[in-house]
Design an enzyme around this catalytic site. Structure first.
Site, PDB file in Angstrom:
ATOM      1  N   THR A  98     -53.417  27.044  65.819  1.00 11.54           N
ATOM      2  CA  THR A  98     -51.741  27.337  65.732  1.00 11.54           C
ATOM      3  C   THR A  98     -51.846  28.585  66.484  1.00 11.54           C
ATOM      4  O   THR A  98     -50.850  28.794  67.138  1.00 11.54           O
ATOM      5  CB  THR A  98     -51.561  27.359  64.349  1.00 11.54           C
ATOM      6  OG1 THR A  98     -52.318  28.304  63.570  1.00 11.54           O
ATOM      7  CG2 THR A  98     -51.562  25.966  63.651  1.00 11.54           C
ATOM      8  N   THR A  99     -52.417  29.731  66.200  1.00 11.93           N
ATOM      9  CA  THR A  99     -52.331  30.911  66.582  1.00 11.93           C
ATOM     10  C   THR A  99     -52.504  30.983  68.299  1.00 11.93           C
ATOM     11  O   THR A  99     -51.622  31.403  69.042  1.00 11.93           O
ATOM     12  CB  THR A  99     -53.474  32.045  66.173  1.00 11.93           C
ATOM     13  OG1 THR A  99     -53.112  32.109  64.710  1.00 11.93           O
ATOM     14  CG2 THR A  99     -53.001  33.548  66.652  1.00 11.93           C
TER      15      THR A  99
END
Length: 527
Positions: A98-99
């Site tokens: 996600t990051t």
């Protein structure tokens, strides 16, 4: 001005309506999108920093999971919400990365702004980015490393997925449990693996339970705590009689009549208990009458009441039981079976562990932690690791981590760009620049100079060492597969796809208008 009406579009809007268009809208959206991405930038990698989030009610959370940070932030600007959605989409599709997806989005927006300022049209940028991503899809499988179900690299996949998520002290132990859990269910469906955190113990005391764990206490002190090889009944109603079943019009004129009524009531409750005691363990959806409790305890039955639907479903999956709602229709085929049922105490809380004997069955990764905060972070990390291992097994391939994939993709995209005619070449080169943001950010969080690291990585890759990346734990440039830093191919693909989609969406916007409520009439055109 409209050629047909002679009216400027602003003349059809209320004076109170906010509007930004052309360069102002574009600049604002890109600035907001980059600002949101910058929030999570420093959380990347094993040396990533934590974020503290506090709400107005005094609630507090400390995490370095990018999706958690963005989902808890109070983001109001539409462009900011688009970037935040990148993280939630990535989480829903592949759980991890996600990051990375958000950082790539921010970097692509930065590169897009530079191109737009140089006079490159947004449509040209979009075409160039899509050419780049098509080439990325061709290149990633060439970089990937084939694996099998028996490969020891699966534990490295799990460990990489948990990197930087505050579980480093027990990462090897947890990685081993994750791989064992995935192999035990022998399926690629995360629903078969439950991640359960209890606030007692240390992370190294975490264990794998081949079954399920529910937080329940027995309903009678004389019932057994533990039973081996039990049959299991899941009953979806009450084990009692409603007051309406008794006739309030009965006129008792003789003490013998009262005794008869009491005896009849006791007989009915005993019959009910006898029917239920076909099973060794009974889980009741509703209430259990005190008299039924007494009779069940006499029969040596272990019973629980007020069992919620989620726990019922878990027991059904683990024991192959059927939910019974009418005792008159109860049959042996409705009963489930467990290898054992055991009482477990964690801190001040009492649980019941159902060890499954079905194949593959359901398994529970039982996480131990001293605080609620650590427990939540462990749940996120282990869930990500489970999904990563399952995805890696399904695809049979992984990529070298530590920015190695991004450096190699950037190198080859720059080489390919020379053969592209037109201004799309500039967009492809910009795409390559954006990819290098990942190793650049890893270098920063590891305390290394990004320029030095990028220079060294480019040199290694130019010499053919395509698995060379940054071991952000030690700060060394090294061969990533040898260091056990690997990640699933699909996670990388999904992160890049999401980043491009969000960037193109934002870059294509040339007008921002405060609209009426979309739920009001006459807005069907927006749906």
């Amino acid at each position: 001005m409209s050629e047909r009406t002679g009216l400027h579009p602003s003349n059809i809007l209320s004076e109170d309506i906010d509007r930004a268009s052309d360069r102002d809208a574009r600049s604002m959206n890109i600035a907001v999108g980059r600002a949101v991405a910058d929030v999570v930038k420093t959380t990347l990698g094993p040396r990533g920093r934590d974020k503290m989030l506090a709400d107005q009610g005094g609630g507090l959370a400390v995490t370095n999971d990018g999706e958690t940070v963005l989902s808890m932030m109070d983001i109001e600007h539409p462009a900011g919400k688009i970037v935040a959605d990148v993280a939630s989409t990535q989480k829903a599709e592949v759980s991890d990365g996600t990051t990375t997806a958000v950082i790539l989005t921010g970097s692509l927006l930065k590169e897009s702004e530079r191109l737009l300022d140089d006079g490159i049209h947004s449509t040209t940028i979009e075409r160039g980015y899509h050419q780049a991503i098509d080439r990325v899809r061709e290149l990633l499988p060439e970089i990937a490393i084939d694996i099998t179900a028996d490969s020891g690299i699966l534990q490295e996949v799990a460990a990489t997925a948990m990197t930087g998520k505050n579980v480093d002290v027990a990462r090897d132990h947890l990685s081993s449990l994750v791989v064992e859990a995935v192999r035990t269910v022998d399926q690629r469906d995360g629903d078969d693996i439950v991640v359960e955190s209890v606030g007692s113990g240390t992370p190294k005391e975490s264990e794998l339970l081949e079954g399920v764990l529910i937080e329940e206490e027995r309903i009678h002190d004389h019932m057994p705590y533990n039973i081996d090889d039990p049959t299991v009944l899941v009953y979806g109603s009450d084990l009692t009689f409603d007051d309406a079943q008794s006739d309030p019009a009965i006129d008792i004129t003789d003490p013998g009549q009262f005794e008869t009524i009491i005896e009849e009531e006791e007989r009915q409750f005993r019959d009910m208990a006898d029917e239920v005691s076909e099973a060794d363990v009974v889980l009741v959806d509703g209430n259990v009458d005190d008299m039924v409790m007494h009779f069940l305890a006499e029969e040596g039955v272990l019973a629980f009441d007020q069992v919620d639907k989620e726990d019922q479903r878990a027991i059904v999956r683990a024991t192959d039981a059927w939910v019974v709602s009418d005792l008159d229709e109860l049959s042996d085929s409705d009963l489930g079976h467990a290898r054992s049922v055991e009482r477990r105490i964690f801190g001040d809380d009492e649980y019941v562990a159902f060890a499954s004997d079905t194949d593959p069955g359901e398994v529970t990764l039982l996480l131990r932690s001293g605080t609620e905060h650590v427990g939540k972070e462990m749940e996120i990390a282990v869930t990500d690791a489970v999904d990563a291992v399952e995805i890696a097994l399904e695809e049979g391939a992984v990529l070298p981590g530590g920015g190695a994939s991004e450096i190699e993709l950037a190198r080859q995209l720059r080489s390919d760009a020379d053969a592209i005619d037109g201004r799309e070449q500039l967009a492809v080169e910009a795409f390559a620049n954006a990819l290098e943001t990942i190793p650049r950010t890893l270098a920063r969080t590891a305390g290394r100079d990004p320029i030095d690291i990028l220079t060294e990585l480019r040199t290694h890759h130019a010499e053919g060492a395509i698995a060379t990346g940054l071991d952000a734990t030690t700060g060394d440039v090294a061969e990533m597969t040898a260091r056990g830093v690997v990640e699933p191919l699909r996670v990388k693909n999904a992160a890049i796809d999401s980043a491009v989609d969000a960037t193109v969406t934002i870059v294509r916007i040339d007008d921002m208008i405060a609209a009426s409520n979309f739920n009001e009439p006459n807005t069907d055109i927006l749906s």
